[in-house]
Design a protein around this motif. Structure first.
Motif, PDB file in Angstrom:
ATOM      1  N   ARG A  99       0.813  -1.217   0.000  1.00  0.00           N
ATOM      2  CA  ARG A  99       0.000   0.000   0.000  1.00  0.00           C
ATOM      3  C   ARG A  99       0.849   1.271   0.000  1.00  0.00           C
ATOM      4  O   ARG A  99       0.323   2.378   0.083  1.00  0.00           O
ATOM      5  CB  ARG A  99      -0.922   0.013   1.224  1.00  0.00           C
ATOM      6  N   PRO A 101       2.803   4.477  -1.007  1.00  0.00           N
ATOM      7  CA  PRO A 101       2.788   5.419  -2.138  1.00  0.00           C
ATOM      8  C   PRO A 101       4.127   5.402  -2.865  1.00  0.00           C
ATOM      9  O   PRO A 101       5.181   5.276  -2.257  1.00  0.00           O
ATOM     10  CB  PRO A 101       2.559   6.777  -1.454  1.00  0.00           C
ATOM     11  N   ASN A 128      -5.427  -1.242  -3.960  1.00  0.00           N
ATOM     12  CA  ASN A 128      -4.179  -1.001  -3.238  1.00  0.00           C
ATOM     13  C   ASN A 128      -3.325   0.028  -3.960  1.00  0.00           C
ATOM     14  O   ASN A 128      -3.248   0.060  -5.183  1.00  0.00           O
ATOM     15  CB  ASN A 128      -3.388  -2.304  -3.062  1.00  0.00           C
ATOM     16  N   ASN A 129      -2.642   0.867  -3.181  1.00  0.00           N
ATOM     17  CA  ASN A 129      -1.870   1.962  -3.752  1.00  0.00           C
ATOM     18  C   ASN A 129      -0.862   1.493  -4.781  1.00  0.00           C
ATOM     19  O   ASN A 129      -0.721   2.088  -5.847  1.00  0.00           O
ATOM     20  CB  ASN A 129      -1.144   2.723  -2.635  1.00  0.00           C
ATOM     21  N   SER A 130      -0.122   0.421  -4.455  1.00  0.00           N
ATOM     22  CA  SER A 130       0.922  -0.024  -5.378  1.00  0.00           C
ATOM     23  C   SER A 130       0.333  -0.493  -6.694  1.00  0.00           C
ATOM     24  O   SER A 130       0.917  -0.271  -7.771  1.00  0.00           O
ATOM     25  CB  SER A 130       1.755  -1.138  -4.742  1.00  0.00           C
ATOM     26  N   VAL A 132      -2.624   0.466  -8.174  1.00  0.00           N
ATOM     27  CA  VAL A 132      -3.135   1.589  -8.963  1.00  0.00           C
ATOM     28  C   VAL A 132      -1.986   2.472  -9.433  1.00  0.00           C
ATOM     29  O   VAL A 132      -1.957   2.924 -10.579  1.00  0.00           O
ATOM     30  CB  VAL A 132      -4.172   2.391  -8.156  1.00  0.00           C
ATOM     31  N   ASP A 133      -1.014   2.697  -8.548  1.00  0.00           N
ATOM     32  CA  ASP A 133       0.145   3.505  -8.926  1.00  0.00           C
ATOM     33  C   ASP A 133       0.896   2.853 -10.087  1.00  0.00           C
ATOM     34  O   ASP A 133       1.284   3.525 -11.056  1.00  0.00           O
ATOM     35  CB  ASP A 133       1.067   3.667  -7.718  1.00  0.00           C
ATOM     36  N   HIS A 161      -6.191   5.163  -3.702  1.00  0.00           N
ATOM     37  CA  HIS A 161      -5.128   5.942  -4.334  1.00  0.00           C
ATOM     38  C   HIS A 161      -5.556   7.409  -4.450  1.00  0.00           C
ATOM     39  O   HIS A 161      -6.737   7.724  -4.616  1.00  0.00           O
ATOM     40  CB  HIS A 161      -4.827   5.372  -5.721  1.00  0.00           C
ATOM     41  N   SER A 163      -5.393   9.362  -6.784  1.00  0.00           N
ATOM     42  CA  SER A 163      -6.041   9.657  -8.060  1.00  0.00           C
ATOM     43  C   SER A 163      -7.543   9.429  -8.028  1.00  0.00           C
ATOM     44  O   SER A 163      -8.267   9.889  -8.919  1.00  0.00           O
ATOM     45  CB  SER A 163      -5.438   8.778  -9.161  1.00  0.00           C
TER      46      SER A 163
END
Length: 255
Positions: A99, A101, A128-130, A132-133, A161, A163
């Motif tokens: 997760r 950033p 999860n952040n990773s 979507v990032d 995320h 975004s």
């Protein structure tokens, strides 16, 4: 799904078959579209890059480096931070690592993809952040993106995320694994549930897509580079010959 709380092997098998049949029927167009992306990628000498965290790593393994699968495939994993990125092994002990950033950007850079590579990103929740990032960086770089997710789950939870995006929002093609929110199928008396289904249905979608992609390549006059088992006579040596064509572009996450 029935409302009773019977938890038996036969009950799970029956419920799982129902979900599998529903997933196969619902994803016909998406499988065809995803197969087109894979076939075009491999025919153009590209690599299929697969990324997932947690149990989604099992689906990435279904794509990359297995008997009966395409040779030009990579599995991207959190372990790449150590294996390819020089991080200390202790970084992997963080239970919230996936997760973090900015992690997706780092993993994308370590993958060192070519412009013609296609990406398959797997996440049941898609938030999860990773994940979507990573997907954002894939699209910013102009790669085709296939998302393998549970639309029911992802539509029932808020985006995490910055975004405001879910994985499915970013994909060129979405393969819906049909898993319920929380993944597990069989209800328990205390209100919980038992027996996850997403790995089973995701594997089905992967193999359907690979079959369709190889069929397209064959019909269009391309030789599809496919692994045979390394545990049959001559298999390991045959695979090595085909792998050499891609050189150092093939790298699969370890441990």
């Amino acid at each position: 799904m029935a409302d009773d709380v019977t938890t038996t092997a036969a009950r799970f098998a029956d419920e799982a078959r129902t979900v599998i049949d529903r997933v196969v029927a619902a994803n016909k167009d998406s499988v065809a579209a995803a197969a087109r992306l894979l076939a075009d990628c491999v025919a153009a000498d590209g690599i299929v890059q697969a990324f997932g965290t947690g149990h989604s790593q099992a689906t990435a393994l279904e794509i990359a480096g297995r008997a009966g699968g395409l040779i030009p495939t990579n599995r991207i994993g959190l372990s790449d931070l150590v294996l390819r990125g020089g991080e200390d092994l202790s970084v992997l002990s963080d239970p919230l690592l996936e997760r973090s950033p900015g992690l997706g950007k780092r993993l994308y850079e370590l993958a060192a993809p070519h412009p013609r590579d296609v990406f398959v990103v797997i996440s049941n929740s898609g938030v999860n952040n990773s994940i979507v990032d990573f997907a954002l960086h894939v699209k910013d770089a102009g790669h085709p993106l296939i998302a393998l997710t549970s639309l029911r789950h992802t539509r029932s939870v808020p985006a995490l995320h910055a975004s405001g995006k879910h994985l499915a929002d970013l994909a060129d093609v979405v393969l819906d694994n049909g898993a319920p929110t929380g993944d597990a199928l069989l209800p328990l008396p205390d209100g919980g549930s038992l027996c996850g289904i997403s790995t089973i249905t995701s594997a089905m979608l992967v193999q359907m897509t690979v079959a369709e992609a190889v069929g397209l390549m064959t019909a269009e006059g391309h030789q599809a580079p496919v692994y045979v088992s390394a545990n049959v006579p001559g298999g390991f040596e045959r695979n090595l010959v085909l792998e050499r064509h891609y050189g150092e572009r093939l790298h699969r996450g370890g441990f």
